[in-house]
Design a protein around this motif. Sequence first.
Motif, PDB file in Angstrom:
ATOM      1  N   LEU A   5       0.808  -1.215   0.000  1.00  0.00           N
ATOM      2  CA  LEU A   5       0.000   0.000   0.000  1.00  0.00           C
ATOM      3  C   LEU A   5       0.841   1.264   0.000  1.00  0.00           C
ATOM      4  N   PHE A   6       1.969   1.233   0.683  1.00  0.00           N
ATOM      5  CA  PHE A   6       2.734   2.449   0.890  1.00  0.00           C
ATOM      6  C   PHE A   6       4.023   2.501   0.074  1.00  0.00           C
ATOM      7  N   GLY A   7       4.234   1.549  -0.811  1.00  0.00           N
ATOM      8  CA  GLY A   7       5.447   1.545  -1.621  1.00  0.00           C
ATOM      9  C   GLY A   7       5.478   2.679  -2.624  1.00  0.00           C
ATOM     10  N   PRO A   8       6.670   3.141  -2.991  1.00  0.00           N
ATOM     11  CA  PRO A   8       6.792   4.272  -3.901  1.00  0.00           C
ATOM     12  C   PRO A   8       6.413   3.956  -5.343  1.00  0.00           C
ATOM     13  N   SER A   9       6.317   2.680  -5.699  1.00  0.00           N
ATOM     14  CA  SER A   9       6.023   2.345  -7.090  1.00  0.00           C
ATOM     15  C   SER A   9       4.530   2.125  -7.354  1.00  0.00           C
ATOM     16  N   ILE A  10       3.700   2.362  -6.376  1.00  0.00           N
ATOM     17  CA  ILE A  10       2.261   2.221  -6.538  1.00  0.00           C
ATOM     18  C   ILE A  10       1.728   3.408  -7.331  1.00  0.00           C
ATOM     19  N   ASP A  11       0.704   3.172  -8.134  1.00  0.00           N
ATOM     20  CA  ASP A  11       0.088   4.222  -8.941  1.00  0.00           C
ATOM     21  C   ASP A  11      -0.302   5.411  -8.064  1.00  0.00           C
ATOM     22  N   PRO A  12       0.163   6.618  -8.392  1.00  0.00           N
ATOM     23  CA  PRO A  12      -0.115   7.772  -7.535  1.00  0.00           C
ATOM     24  C   PRO A  12      -1.596   8.118  -7.445  1.00  0.00           C
ATOM     25  N   GLU A  13      -2.350   7.895  -8.499  1.00  0.00           N
ATOM     26  CA  GLU A  13      -3.790   8.170  -8.432  1.00  0.00           C
ATOM     27  C   GLU A  13      -4.468   7.163  -7.502  1.00  0.00           C
ATOM     28  N   GLY A  14      -4.012   5.928  -7.520  1.00  0.00           N
ATOM     29  CA  GLY A  14      -4.530   4.922  -6.600  1.00  0.00           C
ATOM     30  C   GLY A  14      -4.197   5.259  -5.155  1.00  0.00           C
ATOM     31  N   GLN A  15      -2.967   5.733  -4.927  1.00  0.00           N
ATOM     32  CA  GLN A  15      -2.574   6.150  -3.578  1.00  0.00           C
ATOM     33  C   GLN A  15      -3.450   7.303  -3.111  1.00  0.00           C
ATOM     34  N   CYS A  16      -3.682   8.255  -4.003  1.00  0.00           N
ATOM     35  CA  CYS A  16      -4.504   9.413  -3.651  1.00  0.00           C
ATOM     36  C   CYS A  16      -5.924   8.982  -3.301  1.00  0.00           C
ATOM     37  N   CYS A  17      -6.506   8.140  -4.142  1.00  0.00           N
ATOM     38  CA  CYS A  17      -7.886   7.684  -3.905  1.00  0.00           C
ATOM     39  C   CYS A  17      -7.996   6.860  -2.629  1.00  0.00           C
ATOM     40  N   LEU A  18      -7.040   5.964  -2.401  1.00  0.00           N
ATOM     41  CA  LEU A  18      -7.061   5.179  -1.169  1.00  0.00           C
ATOM     42  C   LEU A  18      -6.902   6.095   0.036  1.00  0.00           C
ATOM     43  N   GLY A  19      -6.083   7.127  -0.096  1.00  0.00           N
ATOM     44  CA  GLY A  19      -5.939   8.098   0.983  1.00  0.00           C
ATOM     45  C   GLY A  19      -7.250   8.774   1.318  1.00  0.00           C
ATOM     46  N   VAL A  20      -8.023   9.115   0.298  1.00  0.00           N
ATOM     47  CA  VAL A  20      -9.337   9.729   0.533  1.00  0.00           C
ATOM     48  C   VAL A  20     -10.235   8.762   1.291  1.00  0.00           C
ATOM     49  N   LEU A  21     -10.275   7.505   0.855  1.00  0.00           N
ATOM     50  CA  LEU A  21     -11.110   6.510   1.534  1.00  0.00           C
ATOM     51  C   LEU A  21     -10.670   6.317   2.982  1.00  0.00           C
ATOM     52  N   MET A  22      -9.362   6.287   3.198  1.00  0.00           N
ATOM     53  CA  MET A  22      -8.845   6.125   4.558  1.00  0.00           C
ATOM     54  C   MET A  22      -9.178   7.339   5.421  1.00  0.00           C
ATOM     55  N   SER A  23      -9.067   8.528   4.853  1.00  0.00           N
ATOM     56  CA  SER A  23      -9.321   9.733   5.656  1.00  0.00           C
ATOM     57  C   SER A  23     -10.787   9.830   6.063  1.00  0.00           C
ATOM     58  N   GLU A  24     -11.669   9.251   5.254  1.00  0.00           N
ATOM     59  CA  GLU A  24     -13.105   9.295   5.545  1.00  0.00           C
ATOM     60  C   GLU A  24     -13.626   8.015   6.185  1.00  0.00           C
ATOM     61  N   GLY A  25     -12.804   6.964   6.224  1.00  0.00           N
ATOM     62  CA  GLY A  25     -13.237   5.695   6.793  1.00  0.00           C
ATOM     63  C   GLY A  25     -14.275   4.995   5.933  1.00  0.00           C
ATOM     64  N   LYS A  26     -14.179   5.144   4.634  1.00  0.00           N
ATOM     65  CA  LYS A  26     -15.140   4.517   3.708  1.00  0.00           C
ATOM     66  C   LYS A  26     -14.567   3.212   3.174  1.00  0.00           C
ATOM     67  N   GLY A  27     -15.112   2.099   3.650  1.00  0.00           N
ATOM     68  CA  GLY A  27     -14.678   0.785   3.201  1.00  0.00           C
ATOM     69  C   GLY A  27     -13.408   0.288   3.865  1.00  0.00           C
ATOM     70  N   VAL A  28     -12.757   1.156   4.605  1.00  0.00           N
ATOM     71  CA  VAL A  28     -11.543   0.809   5.337  1.00  0.00           C
ATOM     72  C   VAL A  28     -11.591   1.527   6.679  1.00  0.00           C
ATOM     73  N   GLU A  29     -10.726   1.090   7.580  1.00  0.00           N
ATOM     74  CA  GLU A  29     -10.664   1.761   8.879  1.00  0.00           C
ATOM     75  C   GLU A  29     -10.200   3.205   8.683  1.00  0.00           C
ATOM     76  N   LYS A  30     -10.843   4.134   9.378  1.00  0.00           N
ATOM     77  CA  LYS A  30     -10.463   5.538   9.278  1.00  0.00           C
ATOM     78  C   LYS A  30      -9.050   5.721   9.833  1.00  0.00           C
ATOM     79  N   ASP A  31      -8.199   6.320   9.017  1.00  0.00           N
ATOM     80  CA  ASP A  31      -6.798   6.502   9.395  1.00  0.00           C
ATOM     81  C   ASP A  31      -6.271   7.737   8.681  1.00  0.00           C
ATOM     82  N   GLN A  32      -6.403   8.895   9.300  1.00  0.00           N
ATOM     83  CA  GLN A  32      -5.987  10.140   8.675  1.00  0.00           C
ATOM     84  C   GLN A  32      -4.468  10.261   8.580  1.00  0.00           C
ATOM     85  N   VAL A  33      -3.751   9.657   9.525  1.00  0.00           N
ATOM     86  CA  VAL A  33      -2.287   9.661   9.466  1.00  0.00           C
ATOM     87  C   VAL A  33      -1.831   8.828   8.266  1.00  0.00           C
TER      88      VAL A  33
END
Length: 113
Positions: A5-33
């Motif tokens: 999830l946190f590797g540098p070679s992951i698609d940046p748009e995917g990282q951004c979108c997963l970050g949004v889901l994590m920050s809102e707790g949608k489908g994953v545990e809420k984790d703003q850090v």
Amino acid sequence: MANVLFGPSIDPEGQCCLGVLMSEGKGVEKDQVGALKLWKLAIEQGNKRAMRYAGAAFEFGEGVEEDASEAVRYYKMAADAGDPEGQCSLAVLVNAGNGVAQDRTEAVRLWKL
């Protein structure tokens, strides 16, 4: 799994979108850090939406201590990369003098971009 999830070679748009889901707790545990960590990796790869989301995290103290000057820094990155919402967010802070010297002329210029 964290390296996947946190590797540098992951698609940046995917990282951004997963970050949004994590920050809102949608489908994953809420984790703003964790969201900010993903956005920073996406930023390293030039993702302008991630720049804006990181700015918002600092502006509103989501997962980090509120820091208007850091918000300005990330919003400026997004604005310089051509992100219209980043430009608008930067304009709001510049207009108010929040985290940066107040400059209404510059705020209007940013809003017109």
